[in-house]
Design an enzyme around this catalytic site. Structure first.
Site, PDB file in Angstrom:
ATOM      1  N   HIS A   1       5.368  -7.106  -0.078  1.00 36.51           N
ATOM      2  CA  HIS A   1       5.107  -8.420  -0.658  1.00 36.51           C
ATOM      3  C   HIS A   1       5.834  -8.609  -1.988  1.00 36.51           C
ATOM      4  CE1 HIS A   1       1.643  -9.194   2.149  1.00 36.51           C
ATOM      5  NE2 HIS A   1       1.796  -7.880   2.280  1.00 36.51           N
TER       6      HIS A   1
ATOM      7  N   ASP B   1       0.873  -1.172   0.000  1.00 40.75           N
ATOM      8  CA  ASP B   1       0.000   0.000   0.000  1.00 40.75           C
ATOM      9  C   ASP B   1       0.911   1.222   0.000  1.00 40.75           C
ATOM     10  OD1 ASP B   1      -1.939  -1.904   0.407  1.00 40.75           O
ATOM     11  OD2 ASP B   1      -2.814  -0.972   2.185  1.00 40.75           O
TER      12      ASP B   1
ATOM     13  N   SER C   1       8.414   5.220   4.899  1.00 36.79           N
ATOM     14  CA  SER C   1       9.454   4.420   4.263  1.00 36.79           C
ATOM     15  C   SER C   1       9.203   4.339   2.769  1.00 36.79           C
ATOM     16  CB  SER C   1       9.503   3.024   4.892  1.00 36.79           C
ATOM     17  OG  SER C   1       8.205   2.557   5.161  1.00 36.79           O
TER      18      SER C   1
END
EC number: 4.1.1.65
Length: 303
Positions: free
Chosen positions: A176, A120, A263
């Site tokens: 992921h 996301d 990040s």
């Protein structure tokens, strides 16, 4: 602070980002005389010495910090219905920050020739990495050589394709695999922990190649060998890898997670390996970030 506007991929609407810690971002990175003076003295200490991020991280992992969870959820409109565990199970703010989501909350695009968004985040894509330096201002050029610190990799990816995914504190912070892949040994490059807020990046694009980062090569069948970089930022001294080296993972499997803070992820594809989705290309060409969700389509393989 100038407004940060992004395009929401689900609704197709432009939205203003709610910035966590905007007072300090303005104080350290805004283009004013007072900010330049303050940042000259404070920023090198805060960003280059991990002690400050570790101290802040220690507090976020303490039980005292759990009382910040509910106010944060309300202020930033975090959707708790997606959580795998109820909020009451979080013993600290960091537990909430590294939360897991229900599998159905992030459906994975299944076509074998299609890569997915790995997290996301707010996305920019560059079909040719050589197009990237013009995006930011003040004449400070992005350097693949400084980012990778490996001449062989620079030569391999210098004309490749690049994805930048900027994660905010409000986001789900697990990342992921973008496609079926076999990861190699991750390589840590220690560095600073500057903010990756757009204001900070536009002030100094070299932040991406100065911050602490981890580089992993993924061997894939359809997309060649791609580089996966996790980049730490302010209050993100910890990049956690949860995968096993040389084990094959399916698209959407977890690779790792960040502890508290903003990040960034960077993906680097070899030349002529991926065709990014048109909406991502169009927005990136207009310097417009697109907020996408893990599992949505990134692009299709060319071969």
């Amino acid at each position: 602070m100038p407004k940060i506007i992004y395009l929401d991929r689900l609704t197709k609407e432009k939205k203003q980002e709610k910035v966590y810690g905007n007072f300090f971002i303005d104080l350290l990175y805004e283009d004013t005389f007072s900010s330049r003076v303050i940042s000259f003295f404070i920023l090198p200490l805060a960003a280059r010495f991990s002690f400050f991020s570790k101290l802040y991280g220690f507090f976020k992992k303490s039980s005292m910090s759990r009382y910040k969870i509910i106010p944060f959820i309300k202020k930033f409109d975090v959707d708790t219905s997606e959580f795998l565990e109820p909020v009451s199970h979080f013993c600290s703010f960091n537990d909430f920050f590294i939360r897991r989501l229900k599998p159905e909350a992030r459906p994975i695009v299944q076509e074998e020739n299609r890569a997915i968004l790995p997290a996301d985040a707010r996305y920019l894509v560059f079909p040719d990495v050589r197009e990237f330096p013009h995006f930011f201002i003040k004449g400070k050029k992005f350097s693949l050589k400084e980012l990778l610190k490996n001449e062989e990799l620079v030569d391999k990816y210098k004309a490749g394709s690049m994805v930048i995914a900027r994660l905010c504190p409000v986001d789900y912070h697990r990342f992921h695999f973008p496609c079926k892949a076999t990861p190699g040994q991750p390589r840590l490059i220690n560095g600073a922990l500057f903010s990756v807020n757009p204001l900070a990046l536009k002030s100094n694009i070299k932040i991406l190649s100065e911050n602490k980062r981890v580089i992993t090569m993924l061997a894939t069948l359809r997309f060649g060998n791609l580089l996966y970089l996790e980049i730490g930022a302010t209050h993100v001294g910890s990049i956690h890898q949860t995968f096993q080296v040389d084990k094959t993972y399916e698209k959407g499997d977890e690779k790792g997670y960040f502890s508290f803070g903003g990040s960034c992820l960077i993906l680097l594809f070899e030349p002529n390996r991926i065709h990014f989705d048109q909406d991502l290309i169009k927005s990136s060409a207009q310097n417009q970030e697109v907020r996408g969700l893990m599992g949505q389509s990134l692009g299709s393989s060319i071969h």
